[in-house]
Design an enzyme around this catalytic site. Structure first.
Site, PDB file in Angstrom:
ATOM      1  N   SER A  65      -4.641  23.132 -31.716  1.00  0.00           N
ATOM      2  CA  SER A  65      -3.263  22.625 -31.628  1.00  0.00           C
ATOM      3  C   SER A  65      -2.354  23.377 -32.580  1.00  0.00           C
ATOM      4  CB  SER A  65      -3.283  21.136 -31.996  1.00  0.00           C
ATOM      5  OG  SER A  65      -1.978  20.668 -32.228  1.00  0.00           O
ATOM      6  N   LYS A 108      -8.988  19.631 -36.192  1.00  0.00           N
ATOM      7  CA  LYS A 108      -8.748  20.890 -35.461  1.00  0.00           C
ATOM      8  C   LYS A 108      -8.996  22.091 -36.379  1.00  0.00           C
ATOM      9  CE  LYS A 108      -7.979  19.078 -31.555  1.00  0.00           C
ATOM     10  NZ  LYS A 108      -9.038  19.165 -30.551  1.00  0.00           N
ATOM     11  N   GLY A 130       6.599  12.536 -40.621  1.00  0.00           N
ATOM     12  CA  GLY A 130       5.589  13.540 -40.264  1.00  0.00           C
ATOM     13  C   GLY A 130       6.069  14.569 -39.251  1.00  0.00           C
ATOM     14  N   TYR A 159      -6.486  13.931 -37.781  1.00  0.00           N
ATOM     15  CA  TYR A 159      -6.578  14.634 -36.495  1.00  0.00           C
ATOM     16  C   TYR A 159      -6.368  16.135 -36.703  1.00  0.00           C
ATOM     17  CZ  TYR A 159      -5.044  16.659 -32.082  1.00  0.00           C
ATOM     18  OH  TYR A 159      -4.894  17.494 -30.997  1.00  0.00           O
ATOM     19  N   ASN A 212       3.229  21.957 -26.728  1.00  0.00           N
ATOM     20  CA  ASN A 212       3.358  20.601 -26.170  1.00  0.00           C
ATOM     21  C   ASN A 212       3.161  20.587 -24.655  1.00  0.00           C
ATOM     22  OD1 ASN A 212       4.740  20.658 -28.827  1.00  0.00           O
ATOM     23  ND2 ASN A 212       5.151  18.530 -28.366  1.00  0.00           N
ATOM     24  N   GLY A 269     -10.007  14.186 -18.652  1.00  0.00           N
ATOM     25  CA  GLY A 269      -8.784  13.929 -19.411  1.00  0.00           C
ATOM     26  C   GLY A 269      -7.580  14.672 -18.832  1.00  0.00           C
ATOM     27  N   TYR A 270      -6.483  14.579 -19.563  1.00  0.00           N
ATOM     28  CA  TYR A 270      -5.209  15.128 -19.067  1.00  0.00           C
ATOM     29  C   TYR A 270      -5.284  16.649 -18.852  1.00  0.00           C
ATOM     30  CZ  TYR A 270      -0.233  16.485 -19.388  1.00  0.00           C
ATOM     31  OH  TYR A 270       1.000  17.032 -19.186  1.00  0.00           O
ATOM     32  N   TYR A 307      -2.610  24.859 -28.562  1.00  0.00           N
ATOM     33  CA  TYR A 307      -1.620  24.389 -27.591  1.00  0.00           C
ATOM     34  C   TYR A 307      -0.361  23.943 -28.319  1.00  0.00           C
ATOM     35  CZ  TYR A 307      -6.022  23.383 -25.034  1.00  0.00           C
ATOM     36  OH  TYR A 307      -7.266  23.422 -24.465  1.00  0.00           O
TER      37      TYR A 307
HETATM   38  P1  NAD Z   1      -7.341  13.309 -23.182  1.00  0.00           P
HETATM   39  O1  NAD Z   1      -7.614  12.178 -24.109  1.00  0.00           O
HETATM   40  O2  NAD Z   1      -6.542  13.045 -21.963  1.00  0.00           O
HETATM   41  O3  NAD Z   1      -8.714  13.984 -22.715  1.00  0.00           O
HETATM   42  C1  NAD Z   1      -9.850  14.019 -23.535  1.00  0.00           C
HETATM   43  C2  NAD Z   1     -11.044  13.660 -22.654  1.00  0.00           C
HETATM   44  O4  NAD Z   1     -12.216  13.739 -23.460  1.00  0.00           O
HETATM   45  C3  NAD Z   1     -10.977  12.231 -22.115  1.00  0.00           C
HETATM   46  O5  NAD Z   1     -11.300  12.223 -20.750  1.00  0.00           O
HETATM   47  C4  NAD Z   1     -12.033  11.481 -22.935  1.00  0.00           C
HETATM   48  O6  NAD Z   1     -12.614  10.428 -22.200  1.00  0.00           O
HETATM   49  C5  NAD Z   1     -13.019  12.601 -23.242  1.00  0.00           C
HETATM   50  N1  NAD Z   1     -13.816  12.396 -24.445  1.00  0.00           N
HETATM   51  C6  NAD Z   1     -13.400  12.159 -25.709  1.00  0.00           C
HETATM   52  N2  NAD Z   1     -14.447  12.060 -26.531  1.00  0.00           N
HETATM   53  C7  NAD Z   1     -15.558  12.256 -25.772  1.00  0.00           C
HETATM   54  C8  NAD Z   1     -16.957  12.305 -26.033  1.00  0.00           C
HETATM   55  N3  NAD Z   1     -17.444  12.095 -27.263  1.00  0.00           N
HETATM   56  N4  NAD Z   1     -17.795  12.550 -25.021  1.00  0.00           N
HETATM   57  C9  NAD Z   1     -17.341  12.759 -23.766  1.00  0.00           C
HETATM   58  N5  NAD Z   1     -16.037  12.728 -23.442  1.00  0.00           N
HETATM   59  C10 NAD Z   1     -15.163  12.479 -24.445  1.00  0.00           C
HETATM   60  O7  NAD Z   1      -6.678  14.467 -24.078  1.00  0.00           O
HETATM   61  P2  NAD Z   1      -5.947  15.801 -23.613  1.00  0.00           P
HETATM   62  O8  NAD Z   1      -4.495  15.621 -23.829  1.00  0.00           O
HETATM   63  O9  NAD Z   1      -6.436  16.241 -22.290  1.00  0.00           O
HETATM   64  O10 NAD Z   1      -6.455  16.783 -24.754  1.00  0.00           O
HETATM   65  C11 NAD Z   1      -7.581  17.629 -24.557  1.00  0.00           C
HETATM   66  C12 NAD Z   1      -7.836  18.417 -25.832  1.00  0.00           C
HETATM   67  O11 NAD Z   1      -6.671  19.173 -26.156  1.00  0.00           O
HETATM   68  C13 NAD Z   1      -8.161  17.573 -27.058  1.00  0.00           C
HETATM   69  O12 NAD Z   1      -9.130  18.259 -27.812  1.00  0.00           O
HETATM   70  C14 NAD Z   1      -6.847  17.536 -27.801  1.00  0.00           C
HETATM   71  O13 NAD Z   1      -7.021  17.330 -29.167  1.00  0.00           O
HETATM   72  C15 NAD Z   1      -6.295  18.912 -27.493  1.00  0.00           C
HETATM   73  N6  NAD Z   1      -4.830  18.989 -27.606  1.00  0.00           N
HETATM   74  C16 NAD Z   1      -4.063  18.178 -26.825  1.00  0.00           C
HETATM   75  C17 NAD Z   1      -2.674  18.243 -26.940  1.00  0.00           C
HETATM   76  C18 NAD Z   1      -1.788  17.357 -26.107  1.00  0.00           C
HETATM   77  O14 NAD Z   1      -0.604  17.305 -26.373  1.00  0.00           O
HETATM   78  N7  NAD Z   1      -2.288  16.665 -25.090  1.00  0.00           N
HETATM   79  C19 NAD Z   1      -2.072  19.145 -27.839  1.00  0.00           C
HETATM   80  C20 NAD Z   1      -2.893  19.965 -28.617  1.00  0.00           C
HETATM   81  C21 NAD Z   1      -4.279  19.886 -28.481  1.00  0.00           C
HETATM   82  C1  UD1 Z   2       2.568  15.368 -31.583  1.00  0.00           C
HETATM   83  C2  UD1 Z   2       1.665  15.495 -32.774  1.00  0.00           C
HETATM   84  C3  UD1 Z   2       0.867  16.781 -32.671  1.00  0.00           C
HETATM   85  C4  UD1 Z   2       0.087  16.809 -31.373  1.00  0.00           C
HETATM   86  C5  UD1 Z   2       1.069  16.622 -30.222  1.00  0.00           C
HETATM   87  C6  UD1 Z   2       0.365  16.548 -28.908  1.00  0.00           C
HETATM   88  C7  UD1 Z   2       2.804  14.316 -34.596  1.00  0.00           C
HETATM   89  C8  UD1 Z   2       3.530  14.450 -35.892  1.00  0.00           C
HETATM   90  N1  UD1 Z   2       2.462  15.478 -33.989  1.00  0.00           N
HETATM   91  O1  UD1 Z   2       3.420  16.493 -31.568  1.00  0.00           O
HETATM   92  O2  UD1 Z   2      -0.039  16.882 -33.746  1.00  0.00           O
HETATM   93  O3  UD1 Z   2      -0.608  18.037 -31.242  1.00  0.00           O
HETATM   94  O4  UD1 Z   2       1.794  15.397 -30.409  1.00  0.00           O
HETATM   95  O5  UD1 Z   2      -0.382  15.379 -28.798  1.00  0.00           O
HETATM   96  O6  UD1 Z   2       2.539  13.229 -34.142  1.00  0.00           O
HETATM   97  N2  UD1 Z   2      10.220  12.020 -29.809  1.00  0.00           N
HETATM   98  C9  UD1 Z   2      11.299  11.174 -29.716  1.00  0.00           C
HETATM   99  N3  UD1 Z   2      11.097   9.913 -29.236  1.00  0.00           N
HETATM  100  C10 UD1 Z   2       9.865   9.471 -28.831  1.00  0.00           C
HETATM  101  C11 UD1 Z   2       8.761  10.355 -28.913  1.00  0.00           C
HETATM  102  C12 UD1 Z   2       8.979  11.621 -29.427  1.00  0.00           C
HETATM  103  O7  UD1 Z   2      12.409  11.542 -30.057  1.00  0.00           O
HETATM  104  O8  UD1 Z   2       9.752   8.307 -28.425  1.00  0.00           O
HETATM  105  C13 UD1 Z   2      10.446  13.386 -30.305  1.00  0.00           C
HETATM  106  C14 UD1 Z   2       9.641  13.706 -31.554  1.00  0.00           C
HETATM  107  O9  UD1 Z   2      10.355  13.378 -32.698  1.00  0.00           O
HETATM  108  C15 UD1 Z   2       9.438  15.213 -31.401  1.00  0.00           C
HETATM  109  C16 UD1 Z   2       9.426  15.437 -29.886  1.00  0.00           C
HETATM  110  O10 UD1 Z   2       9.997  14.276 -29.306  1.00  0.00           O
HETATM  111  O11 UD1 Z   2      10.540  15.882 -31.917  1.00  0.00           O
HETATM  112  C17 UD1 Z   2       8.031  15.629 -29.344  1.00  0.00           C
HETATM  113  O12 UD1 Z   2       7.216  14.560 -29.797  1.00  0.00           O
HETATM  114  P1  UD1 Z   2       5.707  14.384 -29.327  1.00  0.00           P
HETATM  115  O13 UD1 Z   2       5.631  14.407 -27.841  1.00  0.00           O
HETATM  116  O14 UD1 Z   2       5.160  13.189 -30.035  1.00  0.00           O
HETATM  117  O15 UD1 Z   2       4.983  15.703 -29.818  1.00  0.00           O
HETATM  118  P2  UD1 Z   2       4.938  16.361 -31.282  1.00  0.00           P
HETATM  119  O16 UD1 Z   2       5.523  15.499 -32.309  1.00  0.00           O
HETATM  120  O17 UD1 Z   2       5.465  17.745 -31.165  1.00  0.00           O
END
Ligand code: NAD
Ligand code: UD1
Length: 343
Positions: A131, A160, A302, A156, A186, A13-14, A184
């Site tokens: 998160s 967490k 939200g 979601y 953003n 994943g990312y 984390y």
């Molecule tokens: P992502 O979706 O890019 O990566 C998640 C990976 O997990 C993917 O490759 C997916 O295929 C794999 N996966 C999901 N369920 C699975 C399963 N049951 N078995 C095996 N593989 C599985 O997401 P990400 O952005 O890399 O996020 C990683 C973690 O960080 C997640 O737990 C997410 O909730 C948390 N997180 C992400 C953010 C964000 O903004 N990206 C913010 C806060 C927390």
């Molecule tokens: C969202 C999730 C949060 C999650 C995080 C990472 C919600 C309410 N929160 O956070 O739980 O951990 O993503 O996956 O969904 N924005 C715009 N235009 C757009 C998209 C976003 O203006 O098209 C603004 C949003 O209003 C926000 C900021 O950009 O103020 C960041 O948005 P986003 O990237 O979605 O992250 P969060 O809302 O912080």
């Protein structure tokens, strides 16, 4: 030299893929467990492009104890497992309100199963992806780890909170583990090589993937969700952290865990700085010399007004800090988008 394996669930994943690269750079041997439910097998090639060899990989559904056991047998036979980083989860807030069971099944199911198989193999060190969503809109910003956890606004967010609690309960049990819960803020950007990055599937909900797709003319202009918030320019404030800085915090976390025995500590991971949506647009234009097409729109339900991290605890205990600026992250995000393609 002894191989120090680190099991990385969701390593395709990312955030996981960038962490795999940084683990390699730090001398660990990452072992990816993923079922590509939200990623693509090509990510493994991207990682190989950077580290110079194909990463160790097991196609496993982390909710399946049977599949996990099979993989863990093989991995532990190869050598010592230093720890597990558990990224695998679903992460789309909106989708979780439409399909809550999908989120409970995958996010709680995978964490339960991993913890169980981890105990069966007496692996101690555990790193969990949490998160800042657990804080909701905090009363005090920057927010530190002592801020109260608010009632989750989405399934979601609740997964967490529930997983954090699950890990704390295991830590307090007869068979304690040694864990860190990483909240984390953003994560944005991509590897500077553009070999790996974020792969948003379908319509991106997050700001940066939408913004880069709008600049690439793959989408309508970006809508700024609300310009009437109580902030200096009226738009929401967040703490955007380069994904490589975030990845490196996991490496620092593993180093710290190796000096602990029964820890269970929460860490905020952000930059410590708040940036508004309009400031992100300006920073993107500065970093890349390209205009961002956008319009001001209404608020997204939200959304919290402003949140950014107090990262003093991570800086002090983990001896970690961010190396990249917002402009670096936005330059790398655009480079990645260009690789994915424009209109
Ligand atoms: P992502 O979706 O890019 O990566 C998640 C990976 O997990 C993917 O490759 C997916 O295929 C794999 N996966 C999901 N369920 C699975 C399963 N049951 N078995 C095996 N593989 C599985 O997401 P990400 O952005 O890399 O996020 C990683 C973690 O960080 C997640 O737990 C997410 O909730 C948390 N997180 C992400 C953010 C964000 O903004 N990206 C913010 C806060 C927390
Ligand atoms: C969202 C999730 C949060 C999650 C995080 C990472 C919600 C309410 N929160 O956070 O739980 O951990 O993503 O996956 O969904 N924005 C715009 N235009 C757009 C998209 C976003 O203006 O098209 C603004 C949003 O209003 C926000 C900021 O950009 O103020 C960041 O948005 P986003 O990237 O979605 O992250 P969060 O809302 O912080």
């Amino acid at each position: 030299m002894e191989m120090k394996q680190v099991i990385v669930t969701g390593g395709a994943g990312y955030i996981g893929s960038h962490t795999v690269v940084e683990l390699h750079n730090a001398g660990f041997t990452p072992v990816i467990l993923d079922n590509f439910i939200n990623s693509d097998a090509d990510v493994l090639k991207g990682i190989e492009e950077i580290i110079g060899y194909p990463p160790s990989f097991f196609e496993v559904d982390c909710t399946s104890i049977i599949q996990l056991r099979e993989a863990f047998e093989k991995i532990t036979a190869q050598g010592v497992v230093e720890g597990i980083i558990h990224f695998a989860a679903f992460k789309a807030v909106g989708e979780s309100t439409e399909q809550p069971l999908k989120y409970y099944q995958n996010n709680l199911g995978s964490t339960t199963a991993i913890l169980q198989v981890m105990q069966e193999h007496s692996i101690k060190n555990f790193v969990f992806s949490s998160s800042c969503t657990v804080y909701g809109q905090p009363n005090v910003i920057p927010v530190d780890e002592s801020a109260p956890i608010l009632e989750a606004e989405s399934p979601y967010g609740f997964t967490k909170q529930a997983c954090e609690r699950m890990i704390m309960d295991v830590n307090g049990s007869a068979q304690p583990l040694n864990a860190i819960l990483l909240r984390y803020f953003n994560p944005i950007g991509a590897h500077p090589s553009a070999a790996i990055g974020e792969l948003p599937i379908g319509h991106p909900n997050n700001l940066i993937p939408y913004l880069t797709q709008a600049v690439a003319e793959l989408r309508e202009p970006l809508t700024v969700f609300g310009a009437d918030y109580d902030t200096p320019d009226g738009t929401c404030i967040r703490d955007y952290i380069h994904v490589i800085d975030l990845a490196n915090a996991h490496v620092a976390g593993l180093h710290w865990l190796s000096s602990q025995t029964e820890a269970c500590e929460v860490f905020n991971l952000g930059t410590g700085n708040g940036t508004s949506v309009l400031e992100i647009i300006e920073a993107f234009e500065r970093a890349n010399g390209i205009a961002v097409p956008y319009k001001l729109g209404s608020r997204r339900p939200g959304d919290v007004t402003a949140i950014y991290a107090d990262v003093t605890k991570a800086k002090n205990l983990l001896d970690w800090s961010c190396q990249f600026t917002i402009e670096d992250a936005l330059r790398d995000a655009w480079r990645w988008q260009q690789k994915l393609g424009a209109a």
